[in-house]
Design a protein around this motif. Structure first.
Motif, PDB file in Angstrom:
ATOM      1  N   TRP A  55       3.818  10.475   7.696  1.00 28.08           N
ATOM      2  CA  TRP A  55       4.919   9.641   6.906  1.00 28.08           C
ATOM      3  C   TRP A  55       5.719   8.670   7.627  1.00 28.08           C
ATOM      4  O   TRP A  55       6.271   7.641   7.328  1.00 28.08           O
ATOM      5  CB  TRP A  55       5.920  10.999   6.315  1.00 28.08           C
ATOM      6  CG  TRP A  55       5.416  11.468   5.125  1.00 28.08           C
ATOM      7  CD1 TRP A  55       4.833  12.717   4.791  1.00 28.08           C
ATOM      8  CD2 TRP A  55       5.465  10.889   3.806  1.00 28.08           C
ATOM      9  NE1 TRP A  55       4.558  12.800   3.615  1.00 28.08           N
ATOM     10  CE2 TRP A  55       4.826  11.654   3.007  1.00 28.08           C
ATOM     11  CE3 TRP A  55       5.837   9.616   3.317  1.00 28.08           C
ATOM     12  CZ2 TRP A  55       4.697  11.279   1.453  1.00 28.08           C
ATOM     13  CZ3 TRP A  55       5.726   9.197   1.881  1.00 28.08           C
ATOM     14  CH2 TRP A  55       5.183  10.055   1.254  1.00 28.08           C
ATOM     15  N   ARG A  56       6.102   9.202   8.918  1.00 29.21           N
ATOM     16  CA  ARG A  56       6.952   8.105  10.004  1.00 29.21           C
ATOM     17  C   ARG A  56       6.057   6.892  10.100  1.00 29.21           C
ATOM     18  O   ARG A  56       6.740   5.971  10.213  1.00 29.21           O
ATOM     19  CB  ARG A  56       7.249   9.030  11.262  1.00 29.21           C
ATOM     20  CG  ARG A  56       8.177   9.895  11.060  1.00 29.21           C
ATOM     21  CD  ARG A  56       8.746  10.601  12.197  1.00 29.21           C
ATOM     22  NE  ARG A  56       7.780  10.817  13.245  1.00 29.21           N
ATOM     23  CZ  ARG A  56       7.569  11.748  14.080  1.00 29.21           C
ATOM     24  NH1 ARG A  56       8.223  12.799  13.617  1.00 29.21           N
ATOM     25  NH2 ARG A  56       6.582  11.689  15.039  1.00 29.21           N
TER      26      ARG A  56
ATOM     27  N   ILE B 199       6.262   5.005   6.966  1.00 28.28           N
ATOM     28  CA  ILE B 199       7.700   4.243   6.789  1.00 28.28           C
ATOM     29  C   ILE B 199       7.605   3.120   7.820  1.00 28.28           C
ATOM     30  O   ILE B 199       8.161   1.937   7.255  1.00 28.28           O
ATOM     31  CB  ILE B 199       8.596   5.136   7.104  1.00 28.28           C
ATOM     32  CG1 ILE B 199       8.527   6.152   5.829  1.00 28.28           C
ATOM     33  CG2 ILE B 199      10.083   4.479   7.147  1.00 28.28           C
ATOM     34  CD1 ILE B 199       9.519   7.416   5.937  1.00 28.28           C
TER      35      ILE B 199
END
Length: 167
Positions: A44-45, A48
């Motif tokens: 997810w990081r 993003i």
């Protein structure tokens, strides 16, 4: 039967373009393989971070480029090229020096990392760049003014030259 106009698009891509696509797909696949074992919060990081890079480029960098391009177009014709080159080189200096300004990678146990005053170096580089742009722009303005004052054919500073040489 007529021949296609010069510069018409070909029906198949060039070998260089095909090799570039294959190489890019290979690098992308390798990156996916490296990320596969990571936990989902890391994925997810990374997602993003990648999306933020696209947004920053499209909104901030492209927006500033369009705005600065509109400003440069309002300048006298002989001054445009030096100012545009100065803006591009200034952006390169900023991109290269900002990580050092933020001291990213500095470690307390190794004071030899980032041990130079990078801010002073970047500021001096930009000052020299601005001086170079000013000298080049003034020289080109004077030359264009002299050509029109002498009654020569150069109301346009590109007269007698190949198109694009001055722009």
């Amino acid at each position: 039967m007529s021949t296609p106009p010069t510069g018409a698009s070909r029906s198949r891509p060039s070998i260089g373009r095909s090799l570039t696509v294959v190489l890019g797909a290979g690098v992308l696949g390798y990156g996916v393989l490296l990320l596969a074992p990571e936990p989902s919060d890391t994925l997810w990081r990374v997602g993003i971070w990648l999306a933020a890079g696209v947004v920053v480029h499209d909104v901030v960098i492209a927006g500033l480029s369009i705005l600065l391009g509109a400003v440069v177009l309002r300048l006298p014709r002989p001054v445009r090229a030096p100012v545009a080159v100065g803006l591009v080189l200034g952006a390169v200096v900023a991109a290269v020096s900002l990580p050092a300004w933020g001291r990213f990678g500095a470690k307390a146990d190794n004071p030899t990392l980032l041990d130079v005053d990078y801010r002073l170096g970047a500021i001096l580089t930009v000052v020299i760049l601005v001086l170079g742009v000013a000298v080049s722009a003034s020289w080109r303005l004077r030359r264009a003014h002299r050509a029109t004052a002498d009654g020569g054919p150069a109301a346009d500073p590109r007269a007698g030259r190949e198109a694009g040489e001055w722009d």
